[in-house]
Every structure is written in structure tokens, then in C-alpha cells.
Design an enzyme around this catalytic site. Structure first.
Site, PDB file in Angstrom:
ATOM      1  N   GLY A  14     -10.703   1.236   8.734  1.00 19.15           N
ATOM      2  CA  GLY A  14     -10.198   1.742   9.999  1.00 19.15           C
ATOM      3  C   GLY A  14      -8.706   1.981   9.978  1.00 19.15           C
ATOM      4  O   GLY A  14      -8.044   1.962  11.012  1.00 19.15           O
ATOM      5  N   ALA A  15      -8.169   2.248   8.780  1.00 21.11           N
ATOM      6  CA  ALA A  15      -6.716   2.335   8.636  1.00 21.11           C
ATOM      7  C   ALA A  15      -6.140   3.646   9.142  1.00 21.11           C
ATOM      8  O   ALA A  15      -4.929   3.822   9.152  1.00 21.11           O
ATOM      9  CB  ALA A  15      -6.321   2.125   7.172  1.00 21.11           C
ATOM     10  N   SER A 151     -10.482  -9.380  18.689  1.00 20.97           N
ATOM     11  CA  SER A 151      -9.791  -9.007  19.916  1.00 20.97           C
ATOM     12  C   SER A 151      -9.735 -10.223  20.824  1.00 20.97           C
ATOM     13  O   SER A 151     -10.625 -11.086  20.780  1.00 20.97           O
ATOM     14  CB  SER A 151     -10.540  -7.868  20.633  1.00 20.97           C
ATOM     15  OG  SER A 151     -10.024  -7.663  21.931  1.00 20.97           O
ATOM     16  N   TYR A 164     -18.691  -4.242  23.574  1.00 17.97           N
ATOM     17  CA  TYR A 164     -17.479  -4.367  22.758  1.00 17.97           C
ATOM     18  C   TYR A 164     -17.068  -5.829  22.632  1.00 17.97           C
ATOM     19  O   TYR A 164     -16.782  -6.330  21.534  1.00 17.97           O
ATOM     20  CB  TYR A 164     -16.356  -3.545  23.391  1.00 17.97           C
ATOM     21  CG  TYR A 164     -14.995  -3.740  22.762  1.00 17.97           C
ATOM     22  CD1 TYR A 164     -14.615  -3.019  21.637  1.00 17.97           C
ATOM     23  CD2 TYR A 164     -14.073  -4.645  23.318  1.00 17.97           C
ATOM     24  CE1 TYR A 164     -13.361  -3.194  21.067  1.00 17.97           C
ATOM     25  CE2 TYR A 164     -12.822  -4.815  22.751  1.00 17.97           C
ATOM     26  CZ  TYR A 164     -12.472  -4.091  21.631  1.00 17.97           C
ATOM     27  OH  TYR A 164     -11.226  -4.272  21.065  1.00 17.97           O
ATOM     28  N   LYS A 168     -16.898  -8.193  19.225  1.00 15.32           N
ATOM     29  CA  LYS A 168     -15.671  -8.855  18.768  1.00 15.32           C
ATOM     30  C   LYS A 168     -15.856 -10.362  18.704  1.00 15.32           C
ATOM     31  O   LYS A 168     -15.327 -11.028  17.804  1.00 15.32           O
ATOM     32  CB  LYS A 168     -14.510  -8.485  19.697  1.00 15.32           C
ATOM     33  CG  LYS A 168     -14.051  -7.040  19.571  1.00 15.32           C
ATOM     34  CD  LYS A 168     -13.479  -6.730  18.188  1.00 15.32           C
ATOM     35  CE  LYS A 168     -12.834  -5.360  18.127  1.00 15.32           C
ATOM     36  NZ  LYS A 168     -12.233  -5.050  16.809  1.00 15.32           N
ATOM     37  N   ILE A 197      -2.331  -3.444  22.060  1.00 15.98           N
ATOM     38  CA  ILE A 197      -1.208  -3.122  21.188  1.00 15.98           C
ATOM     39  C   ILE A 197      -0.691  -1.735  21.555  1.00 15.98           C
ATOM     40  O   ILE A 197      -1.461  -0.778  21.650  1.00 15.98           O
ATOM     41  CB  ILE A 197      -1.631  -3.167  19.705  1.00 15.98           C
ATOM     42  CG1 ILE A 197      -2.045  -4.598  19.334  1.00 15.98           C
ATOM     43  CG2 ILE A 197      -0.511  -2.679  18.806  1.00 15.98           C
ATOM     44  CD1 ILE A 197      -2.563  -4.743  17.929  1.00 15.98           C
TER      45      ILE A 197
END
Length: 258
Positions: A14-15, A151, A164, A168, A197
Site C-alpha cells: 500500500g505504499a 488504526s 473497517y 483493523k 494522518i
């Protein structure tokens, strides 16, 4: 401080999205060789090819070594092929950072079976498959570091994103279990659990300035987390300097414990 990362091969999934390029550059700055993953044409939720390729190109331009690699993390065969390519062109993976995401806002009543399965597999399933592919090589080497990006939602919950949040939280459980199983093999496994973020893409912040300012007022350090904040933590956990921290989920919240 020498973090013992020179010539270590680091694979970051996922970079191409979010803070991924910054994490890749941070490892490269420590002398690591970085494989920068992005989704294949059939994949979803793992970042863009253009951003991953740009991140790899920037590392190379600065004198480092990096390779963009594509894979649909929903497919075991593509994950295996990715690891084989990295090993052939860079060397065996010694550090794995999983940073896949597939955030989707839906009320609990709105979540259909297909949506639940898709989000959970894109996050938790992808992390499982990637870790599974990395572990044999690390066990053979007797050394390895895995850092899973979870997360804060996985610890405290989030309204309108149950799938989601559950995925996580699953990463946090997976991390704890892997740490217990792999510790005797010299492999340390940790997770980081950041809050929002603040990233910038194509000149636009991920959170509008006015909203970011309001959010910052609720955080003890009075600012949102940056990609550099996440990168510093991930690089330390993935380094040789970390010799004993494993099985932990470390919150990145600026002191906000809500």
C-alpha cells in the site's frame, strides 16, 4: 544512530497511498533497499501505481535502491509472485510493513454481505496473506520484522465504519498472535494504530485546513499526525535497534486517548 537497516530488504504494501511514500523514503534514508508495492490492475484499496512508482524513482534518484512492485493482495498467487520478484531482484524480504486500507463509510444497517466481505478481506485478508508469504523467508534467516499499520479505530471503534473497524481490530489480534508464535524464530511483530494522518496529494491536504485546525484543538500536542510521525515509529519498530518490543500495538495519537 545506526538502526541496522543498511542493505536490509523492506517491502511496504500500500505504499502508493497515504503516508506510504514517506515511510518508503524513511527506510531508504537508513540505507534499506525498498520494494514499494501498489495494486495490480485487478486489485483494490492498496494505493496508486503512479505514486508508488514516483516514490521508488525518488529513492533511486537520491542514490538509493528501490523497486515498484504490483500485486492484488486479494490473490495468493499474486502475493507469492511479488515476493519471488523482490527476492530475485533485491534479495529476501527482512522487513515487512503492511499498510493496506479500504475505508468505507456506511451505517451498520447499510452494510451488505458483499460490502462486509470486501472491506474485511481488503484489509485483514490482505494483511494475512502478505504476512504468510513473508514468514518462511524470515524463519529461514532467523531474523525478521513485521509492522502492521492498524488504526486507532481498531482499539476504540468508529461509527459508520463497522467493517473497517473490525478489520483493523483483526490486524491487532493477528499481530499479537504472530508475535507469540514467531518470537522464537527471531521475528518481532508489532502494529501501529494512528489516528487521522494529515497527508497532501496533488497539492491538496487530505483534511481541509479549517477542519484540521478544529481537530488539532482536541489533541494535547495541538496538531494532527503527519506521515513523518508515522514513518519514524514504523522505521524504529522495523529496525535492528528494536530487539525486544514485540506483540505491541502502539497508538499514534498525539496524546488523544478518546
Amino acid at each position: 544512530m545506526d538502526l541496522g537497516l543498511r542493505d536490509r530488504v523492506v517491502l511496504i504494501t500500500g505504499a502508493g497511498g497515504g503516508a506510504g511514500p514517506t515511510v518508503a523514503r524513511a527506510f531508504a534514508d537508513e540505507g534499506a533497499v525498498v520494494a514499494v508495492h501498489h495494486r495490480s490492475e485487478s486489485g483494490t484499496g492498496t494505493g496508486s501505481a503512479s505514486r508508488a512508482e514516483a516514490a521508488a524513482a525518488a529513492i533511486v534518484a537520491a542514490g538509493g535502491r528501490a523497486l515498484p512492485v504490483a500485486a492484488d493482495l486479494d490473490r495468493t498467487d499474486e502475493v507469492a509472485a511479488m515476493f519471488e520478484r523482490v527476492a530475485a531482484e533485491l534479495g529476501p524480504v527482512g522487513v515487512l510493513v503492511t499498510a493496506t486500507s479500504a475505508y468505507k463509510s456506511e451505517t451498520f444497517a447499510e452494510i451488505a454481505d458483499e460490502s462486509w466481505a470486501s472491506v474485511v478481506d481488503d484489509i485483514l485478508g490482505a494483511t494475512f496473506r502478505t504476512c504468510r508469504a513473508a514468514v518462511p523467508g524470515m524463519q529461514a534467516a532467523g531474523w525478521g520484522r513485521i509492522v502492521n499499520v492498524a488504526s486507532r479505530s481498531g482499539l476504540v471503534g468508529t461509527a459508520r465504519a463497522t467493517h473497517y473497524t473490525a478489520a483493523k481490530a483483526g490486524i491487532i489480534g493477528l499481530t499479537a498472535s504472530l508475535a507469540k508464535e514467531l518470537g522464537p524464530s527471531g521475528i518481532l511483530v508489532n502494529a501501529v494504530a494512528p489516528t487521522q494522518i494529515l497527508t497532501v496529494r496533488d497539492g491538496e491536504p487530505s483534511i481541509p485546513d479549517e477542519r484540521a485546525a478544529e481537530l488539532a484543538k482536541t489533541i494535547p500536542v495541538r496538531r494532527l499526525a503527519t506521515p513523518e510521525d508515522l514513518a519514524a515509529l514504523v522505521v524504529w519498530l522495523g529496525s535492528a535497534v528494536n530487539r525486544y518490543v514485540t506483540g505491541e500495538t502502539i497508538s499514534l495519537t498525539g496524546g488523544d486517548q478518546r
